[in-house]
Enzyme design. Sequence first.
Site, PDB file in Angstrom:
ATOM      1  N   ASP A   1      42.447  10.160  67.041  1.00 37.06           N
ATOM      2  CA  ASP A   1      41.878  10.526  68.328  1.00 37.06           C
ATOM      3  C   ASP A   1      42.698   9.798  69.397  1.00 37.06           C
ATOM      4  OD1 ASP A   1      39.845  11.443  70.225  1.00 37.06           O
ATOM      5  OD2 ASP A   1      39.225   9.344  70.272  1.00 37.06           O
TER       6      ASP A   1
ATOM      7  N   ASP B   1      41.560   9.098  73.369  1.00 36.17           N
ATOM      8  CA  ASP B   1      40.748   8.243  74.244  1.00 36.17           C
ATOM      9  C   ASP B   1      39.874   7.300  73.433  1.00 36.17           C
ATOM     10  OD1 ASP B   1      40.978   8.849  77.189  1.00 36.17           O
ATOM     11  OD2 ASP B   1      40.761  10.887  76.423  1.00 36.17           O
TER      12      ASP B   1
END
Length: 228
Positions: A16, A18
Site C-alpha cells: 500500500d 499512504d
Amino acid sequence: MIETRQDGIGKALLFDIDGTLADTDPLHLKAFNQVLGPHGHVFDHARFSRELQGFANVAIGERFLPDEAPERRALILDEKEEVFRTLVAGQIAPLPGLMALLDRADSAGIPMVAVTNAPRLNAELLLSGLGITHRFKALVIGAELPHGKPHPLPYQEGLRFVGARPETSIAFEDSRTGVQSATAAGIPTIGIRTSLSHADLVASGAVTSASAFDDPALLTRLANAMAW
C-alpha cells in the site's frame, strides 16, 4: 512506470502507499476536516482510522455526503485530494527501513507492486516524492478497477502483473480495508502500525505487524519468506 506481466517469478512484495510507505495519514485527516467540516463532519484520529482510512472516495462520498449528487460528491472529494497534495508537497519521507528493504528486494530479484485506493495523482506524487517510482513493476489503482479495497481484486491484479503466487508473496498494509483486501487475495499480510494497533491489524487479518520496515522481527520473517 512499467505495467507488464512477468510470468514465472512466483514471489512478490506488494505495498500500500499512504500510511505504509510514508506516514501521510495526519495530512489526510487535516484535509478531510478542512473539506468535510463545512458539511458537518469533523474527525479525530480514532474516527479517521475507523471511517475514512483506506476507503475509496466513492464510498466516502456515499456515506458522508448522501444529500449531494454523485457529481458534486466527486468535486468535493477532488478538492480534498487537492488540499492533501498541497499539504504533502515537500514533506514526503519514507518510513524507517523502507529504502534498505527496497534495495534488498531489488538485489534478490523480487518484483514489487504498489496497490492503493488513492487517486492516481496522489499515488504518483508520493512515489515520485520518495524517489521510488522506478522500483515498482506496477501501480494498481483501486478506483480504476471494477472493485477497490477491501475487495481482493486490486491485489489480485498486482499479483497478475508480475506473475506471482499469493501464498509465496507478502503484502504490507496499514488500514483495515487494505489488510482485508490483501488477505482476501490469499496474500500473507504484515500490518504497519502508523495508525492502527497490532490488535486492530491482526483482527483484520494480518499475520503480524511492525512499527516500520527496520523492525528486526519483520526483517527475519522477510529473509525466511523471500530466501534472501
